[in-house]
Motif scaffolding. Structure first.
Motif, PDB file in Angstrom:
ATOM      1  N   LEU A  29      14.949  19.698 -34.429  1.00 29.90           N
ATOM      2  CA  LEU A  29      15.284  19.984 -33.128  1.00 29.90           C
ATOM      3  C   LEU A  29      17.038  20.165 -33.026  1.00 29.90           C
ATOM      4  O   LEU A  29      17.040  21.243 -32.288  1.00 29.90           O
ATOM      5  CB  LEU A  29      15.048  18.629 -32.521  1.00 29.90           C
ATOM      6  CG  LEU A  29      13.428  18.287 -32.039  1.00 29.90           C
ATOM      7  CD1 LEU A  29      13.441  16.985 -31.571  1.00 29.90           C
ATOM      8  CD2 LEU A  29      12.960  19.322 -30.989  1.00 29.90           C
ATOM      9  N   ARG A  30      17.512  19.345 -33.594  1.00 29.43           N
ATOM     10  CA  ARG A  30      19.101  19.599 -33.581  1.00 29.43           C
ATOM     11  C   ARG A  30      19.496  20.888 -34.193  1.00 29.43           C
ATOM     12  O   ARG A  30      20.564  21.483 -33.698  1.00 29.43           O
ATOM     13  CB  ARG A  30      19.957  18.174 -34.117  1.00 29.43           C
ATOM     14  CG  ARG A  30      19.560  17.232 -33.247  1.00 29.43           C
ATOM     15  CD  ARG A  30      20.192  15.641 -33.881  1.00 29.43           C
ATOM     16  NE  ARG A  30      20.076  14.588 -33.137  1.00 29.43           N
ATOM     17  CZ  ARG A  30      20.320  13.500 -33.617  1.00 29.43           C
ATOM     18  NH1 ARG A  30      21.046  13.516 -34.666  1.00 29.43           N
ATOM     19  NH2 ARG A  30      20.033  12.601 -32.583  1.00 29.43           N
TER      20      ARG A  30
ATOM     21  N   ALA B  67      21.118  21.192 -24.564  1.00 34.09           N
ATOM     22  CA  ALA B  67      21.663  19.815 -25.132  1.00 34.09           C
ATOM     23  C   ALA B  67      20.510  18.827 -24.660  1.00 34.09           C
ATOM     24  O   ALA B  67      20.010  17.832 -25.373  1.00 34.09           O
ATOM     25  CB  ALA B  67      22.832  19.469 -25.342  1.00 34.09           C
ATOM     26  N   GLU B  68      20.306  18.679 -23.201  1.00 32.64           N
ATOM     27  CA  GLU B  68      19.731  17.586 -22.488  1.00 32.64           C
ATOM     28  C   GLU B  68      18.355  17.704 -22.682  1.00 32.64           C
ATOM     29  O   GLU B  68      17.617  16.957 -22.993  1.00 32.64           O
ATOM     30  CB  GLU B  68      20.127  17.701 -20.850  1.00 32.64           C
ATOM     31  CG  GLU B  68      19.742  19.174 -20.354  1.00 32.64           C
ATOM     32  CD  GLU B  68      20.820  20.180 -20.364  1.00 32.64           C
ATOM     33  OE1 GLU B  68      20.620  20.931 -19.537  1.00 32.64           O
ATOM     34  OE2 GLU B  68      21.690  20.070 -21.055  1.00 32.64           O
ATOM     35  N   VAL B  69      17.729  18.936 -23.006  1.00 34.35           N
ATOM     36  CA  VAL B  69      16.274  19.065 -23.255  1.00 34.35           C
ATOM     37  C   VAL B  69      15.996  18.453 -24.670  1.00 34.35           C
ATOM     38  O   VAL B  69      15.094  17.688 -24.993  1.00 34.35           O
ATOM     39  CB  VAL B  69      15.947  20.591 -23.280  1.00 34.35           C
ATOM     40  CG1 VAL B  69      14.633  20.784 -23.774  1.00 34.35           C
ATOM     41  CG2 VAL B  69      16.033  21.031 -21.755  1.00 34.35           C
ATOM     42  N   ILE B  70      16.795  18.928 -25.700  1.00 35.55           N
ATOM     43  CA  ILE B  70      16.688  18.344 -27.034  1.00 35.55           C
ATOM     44  C   ILE B  70      16.799  16.969 -27.072  1.00 35.55           C
ATOM     45  O   ILE B  70      16.011  16.157 -27.548  1.00 35.55           O
ATOM     46  CB  ILE B  70      17.896  18.974 -28.099  1.00 35.55           C
ATOM     47  CG1 ILE B  70      17.902  20.283 -28.216  1.00 35.55           C
ATOM     48  CG2 ILE B  70      17.856  18.246 -29.559  1.00 35.55           C
ATOM     49  CD1 ILE B  70      16.421  20.895 -28.600  1.00 35.55           C
ATOM     50  N   THR B  71      17.790  16.308 -26.288  1.00 33.15           N
ATOM     51  CA  THR B  71      17.829  14.856 -26.366  1.00 33.15           C
ATOM     52  C   THR B  71      16.772  14.245 -25.767  1.00 33.15           C
ATOM     53  O   THR B  71      16.237  13.139 -26.428  1.00 33.15           O
ATOM     54  CB  THR B  71      19.135  14.407 -25.386  1.00 33.15           C
ATOM     55  OG1 THR B  71      20.277  15.098 -25.928  1.00 33.15           O
ATOM     56  CG2 THR B  71      19.485  12.905 -25.179  1.00 33.15           C
ATOM     57  N   GLN B  72      16.268  14.791 -24.593  1.00 34.28           N
ATOM     58  CA  GLN B  72      14.918  14.312 -23.954  1.00 34.28           C
ATOM     59  C   GLN B  72      13.689  14.437 -24.921  1.00 34.28           C
ATOM     60  O   GLN B  72      13.081  13.464 -25.017  1.00 34.28           O
ATOM     61  CB  GLN B  72      14.784  15.111 -22.650  1.00 34.28           C
ATOM     62  CG  GLN B  72      13.511  14.565 -21.988  1.00 34.28           C
ATOM     63  CD  GLN B  72      13.166  15.717 -20.953  1.00 34.28           C
ATOM     64  OE1 GLN B  72      14.064  16.513 -20.283  1.00 34.28           O
ATOM     65  NE2 GLN B  72      12.023  15.467 -20.256  1.00 34.28           N
TER      66      GLN B  72
ATOM     67  N   SER C  61       4.054  25.972 -27.695  1.00 35.61           N
ATOM     68  CA  SER C  61       4.955  26.595 -28.942  1.00 35.61           C
ATOM     69  C   SER C  61       6.460  26.220 -27.977  1.00 35.61           C
ATOM     70  O   SER C  61       6.263  26.522 -26.860  1.00 35.61           O
ATOM     71  CB  SER C  61       4.671  27.729 -29.138  1.00 35.61           C
ATOM     72  OG  SER C  61       5.761  28.367 -30.021  1.00 35.61           O
ATOM     73  N   SER C  62       7.206  25.966 -28.950  1.00 34.85           N
ATOM     74  CA  SER C  62       8.648  26.058 -28.524  1.00 34.85           C
ATOM     75  C   SER C  62       9.000  27.550 -28.324  1.00 34.85           C
ATOM     76  O   SER C  62       8.277  28.478 -29.026  1.00 34.85           O
ATOM     77  CB  SER C  62       9.667  25.370 -29.129  1.00 34.85           C
ATOM     78  OG  SER C  62       9.469  25.879 -30.525  1.00 34.85           O
ATOM     79  N   ILE C  63       9.889  27.858 -27.767  1.00 33.08           N
ATOM     80  CA  ILE C  63      10.401  29.397 -27.855  1.00 33.08           C
ATOM     81  C   ILE C  63      10.864  29.444 -29.475  1.00 33.08           C
ATOM     82  O   ILE C  63      10.636  30.594 -29.748  1.00 33.08           O
ATOM     83  CB  ILE C  63      11.895  29.276 -27.157  1.00 33.08           C
ATOM     84  CG1 ILE C  63      11.487  29.326 -25.639  1.00 33.08           C
ATOM     85  CG2 ILE C  63      12.500  30.768 -27.152  1.00 33.08           C
ATOM     86  CD1 ILE C  63      13.014  29.107 -24.657  1.00 33.08           C
ATOM     87  N   THR C  64      11.336  28.710 -30.099  1.00 28.73           N
ATOM     88  CA  THR C  64      11.835  28.702 -31.480  1.00 28.73           C
ATOM     89  C   THR C  64      10.766  29.096 -32.460  1.00 28.73           C
ATOM     90  O   THR C  64      11.031  29.869 -33.229  1.00 28.73           O
ATOM     91  CB  THR C  64      12.412  27.364 -32.100  1.00 28.73           C
ATOM     92  OG1 THR C  64      13.621  26.821 -31.034  1.00 28.73           O
ATOM     93  CG2 THR C  64      13.125  27.422 -33.262  1.00 28.73           C
ATOM     94  N   ALA C  65       9.681  28.722 -31.989  1.00 29.70           N
ATOM     95  CA  ALA C  65       8.410  28.513 -33.014  1.00 29.70           C
ATOM     96  C   ALA C  65       7.342  29.779 -32.430  1.00 29.70           C
ATOM     97  O   ALA C  65       6.264  29.920 -33.226  1.00 29.70           O
ATOM     98  CB  ALA C  65       7.644  27.430 -33.186  1.00 29.70           C
TER      99      ALA C  65
ATOM    100  N   GLU D 284      12.912  23.030 -19.699  1.00 30.37           N
ATOM    101  CA  GLU D 284      12.227  23.304 -20.985  1.00 30.37           C
ATOM    102  C   GLU D 284      11.090  24.425 -20.960  1.00 30.37           C
ATOM    103  O   GLU D 284      10.250  24.235 -20.084  1.00 30.37           O
ATOM    104  CB  GLU D 284      11.553  21.918 -21.627  1.00 30.37           C
ATOM    105  CG  GLU D 284      10.630  22.109 -22.954  1.00 30.37           C
ATOM    106  CD  GLU D 284      10.113  20.876 -23.485  1.00 30.37           C
ATOM    107  OE1 GLU D 284       9.684  20.892 -24.309  1.00 30.37           O
ATOM    108  OE2 GLU D 284      10.262  19.976 -22.742  1.00 30.37           O
ATOM    109  N   ARG D 285      11.124  25.369 -21.607  1.00 28.23           N
ATOM    110  CA  ARG D 285      10.023  26.271 -21.470  1.00 28.23           C
ATOM    111  C   ARG D 285       9.071  26.079 -22.773  1.00 28.23           C
ATOM    112  O   ARG D 285       9.581  26.024 -23.790  1.00 28.23           O
ATOM    113  CB  ARG D 285      10.678  27.743 -21.411  1.00 28.23           C
ATOM    114  CG  ARG D 285       9.506  28.787 -21.645  1.00 28.23           C
ATOM    115  CD  ARG D 285      10.239  30.194 -21.608  1.00 28.23           C
ATOM    116  NE  ARG D 285       9.289  31.264 -21.981  1.00 28.23           N
ATOM    117  CZ  ARG D 285       9.450  32.199 -23.079  1.00 28.23           C
ATOM    118  NH1 ARG D 285      10.778  32.597 -23.298  1.00 28.23           N
ATOM    119  NH2 ARG D 285       8.601  33.005 -22.927  1.00 28.23           N
TER     120      ARG D 285
END
Length: 152
Positions: A24-25, A34-39, A116-120, A140-141
């Motif tokens: 995630l980080r 950052a706030e989405v990652i922390t959540q 899926s995350s945007i990343t994946a 968060e999308r």
């Protein structure tokens, strides 16, 4: 580098949590604030992973007995596919997804879904998943994707 795929055990929970939070980080942080990652991180503490182990089929990929990736199947939904950033791009995620597909076929699941995350998104697209829709949870999308699978 010999990768082993196996069912996760409660003893794996701290390592699974570490892999997810590192991913995630390092990886997801490029696509989300950052706030989405922390959540999202809060959903993957060791305690949360222990709970998930009782609700889903959780798998890990290990190298030299060290957990380097994880994926899970919650009925017909693929969840929590994460690979340690140092091992991304080496096919480990694909190996985990092959295991998920085998389990899905054995369980006569006709369609696999993945939020899926945007990343994946590109990773899943290469595996044959297709976008169904976007969902938004605050900032968060999530891209909901599906793949029809045949079973005998």
């Amino acid at each position: 580098m010999n990768t082993q795929i196996r069912t996760a055990t409660p003893e794996d929970a701290p390592a699974i949590s570490r892999v997810i939070i590192q991913s995630l980080r390092c990886s997801n942080a490029q696509d989300y604030p950052a706030e989405v990652i922390t959540q999202v991180e809060q959903s993957f503490s060791t305690e949360a992973i222990l709970s998930l182990l009782t609700q889903r089929q959780v798998f890990v990929a290990t190298i030299d007995h060290r957990v380097v990736a994880t994926a899970s199947l919650d009925r017909d939904v693929v969840r929590s596919v994460f690979v340690d950033p140092h091992h991304q791009g080496n096919g480990i995620g694909g190996q985990l997804m092959a295991m998920i597909r085998t389990v899905a076929i054995d369980e006569k699941i006709e369609t696999l879904r993945v939020p899926s995350s945007i990343t994946a998104e590109g990773f899943y697209f290469k595996l044959g998943f297709r976008k169904v829709r976007d969902e938004f949870h605050g900032a968060e999308r999530t891209i909901v994707m599906e793949q029809a699978i045949g079973y005998s």
